[in-house]
Scaffold this active site. Structure first.
Site, PDB file in Angstrom:
ATOM      1  N   ARG A  13     -14.032  -5.984  -8.883  1.00 62.63           N
ATOM      2  CA  ARG A  13     -12.948  -5.066  -8.545  1.00 62.63           C
ATOM      3  C   ARG A  13     -13.400  -3.600  -8.541  1.00 62.63           C
ATOM      4  NH1 ARG A  13      -7.680  -5.668  -7.803  1.00 62.63           N
ATOM      5  NH2 ARG A  13      -6.330  -3.866  -8.184  1.00 62.63           N
ATOM      6  N   THR A 162      11.265  -3.394 -16.804  1.00 64.98           N
ATOM      7  CA  THR A 162      12.635  -2.947 -17.054  1.00 64.98           C
ATOM      8  C   THR A 162      13.597  -3.980 -16.493  1.00 64.98           C
ATOM      9  OG1 THR A 162      11.912  -0.645 -16.815  1.00 64.98           O
ATOM     10  CG2 THR A 162      14.289  -1.060 -16.804  1.00 64.98           C
ATOM     11  N   HIS A 183      -2.128   0.491  -9.619  1.00 65.16           N
ATOM     12  CA  HIS A 183      -2.833  -0.188  -8.527  1.00 65.16           C
ATOM     13  C   HIS A 183      -4.312  -0.413  -8.838  1.00 65.16           C
ATOM     14  CE1 HIS A 183      -3.051  -1.936  -4.703  1.00 65.16           C
ATOM     15  NE2 HIS A 183      -2.374  -1.059  -3.995  1.00 65.16           N
ATOM     16  N   ASP A 187      -2.869  -5.679  -7.982  1.00 62.23           N
ATOM     17  CA  ASP A 187      -2.440  -5.610  -6.588  1.00 62.23           C
ATOM     18  C   ASP A 187      -1.127  -6.380  -6.398  1.00 62.23           C
ATOM     19  OD1 ASP A 187      -4.852  -4.298  -6.063  1.00 62.23           O
ATOM     20  OD2 ASP A 187      -5.874  -6.202  -5.633  1.00 62.23           O
TER      21      ASP A 187
END
Length: 205
Positions: A13, A162, A183, A187
């Site tokens: 990543r 939430t 991000h 993803d």
């Protein structure tokens, strides 16, 4: 609680992480409706806290954290959540150690709520571990969109959840949930799989 540093140079990543940490620093929120019909008869808030934590612990993307030593992944997470002070009309943030056994977690949760529900302080319970993630609930409001505006360095990687007021529709009980992630760590694909897995767990609860 263990925290394992990531070897960023050899991380699959790396490019995505670097882009969203240095060039286009951003978090985003995805708002979904969960079918919580299966939770009727349960105390909703602790059940959802347990279900969220149990699901978070299956996804390393939701346990990724930037520490002073570097980016890494917690082995497991603990929920930090808000409780409402009815007299003061204010809230406090407390934490309860997670346990894979729901009844054990529920007993701990109920004890914490009883102890701190009248506290005038924002963080009345000491000793919060590093591996906490934030959950809150707005039971007075059902929403279709909810977004937290995070400032500071813009590099807070852990998720924030939430929940809103549930609604009854066509024989189902539906709960709005906002999933806020960074991000660099997570993803849309990961959020989609997370929500899918969470819904599966709710159905089986």
């Amino acid at each position: 609680m263990a925290f394992r540093l990531i070897d960023v140079e050899n991380w699959e990543r790396k490019e995505v992480y670097t882009h969203f940490m240095e060039e286009a620093v951003c978090s985003y929120a995805v708002n979904v409706e969960l079918d919580i019909t299966a939770l009727k008869g349960q105390k909703l808030y602790p059940a959802m806290l347990w279900l969220l934590t149990d699901t978070v612990n299956e996804f390393p993307q939701f346990r990724t954290h930037l520490s002073p030593e570097g980016v890494g992944i917690f082995d497991d997470m603990t929920p930090s959540y808000t409780i409402f002070n009815e007299e003061r009309k204010s809230f406090s943030s407390v934490w309860t150690p997670f346990d894979p056994d729901y009844q054990t977690f529920l007993r701990r949760y109920l004890a914490d709520v009883e102890q701190y529900k009248t506290s005038p302080h924002y963080r009345p319970k000491p000793g919060a571990p590093e591996n906490c993630f934030d959950v809150s609930m707005v039971p007075w409001l059902s929403f279709t969109g909810f977004h937290l505006n995070l400032y500071g360095s813009g590099k807070y990687l852990l998720p924030i959840f939430t929940m809103g007021k549930f609604v009854e529709r066509e024989g189902r009980r539906l709960l709005p949930l906002a999933v806020q992630v960074h991000h660099a760590a997570c993803d849309g694909y990961h959020v989609g799989k997370f929500v899918e897995r969470l819904q599966e767990k709710i159905y089986r609860f």
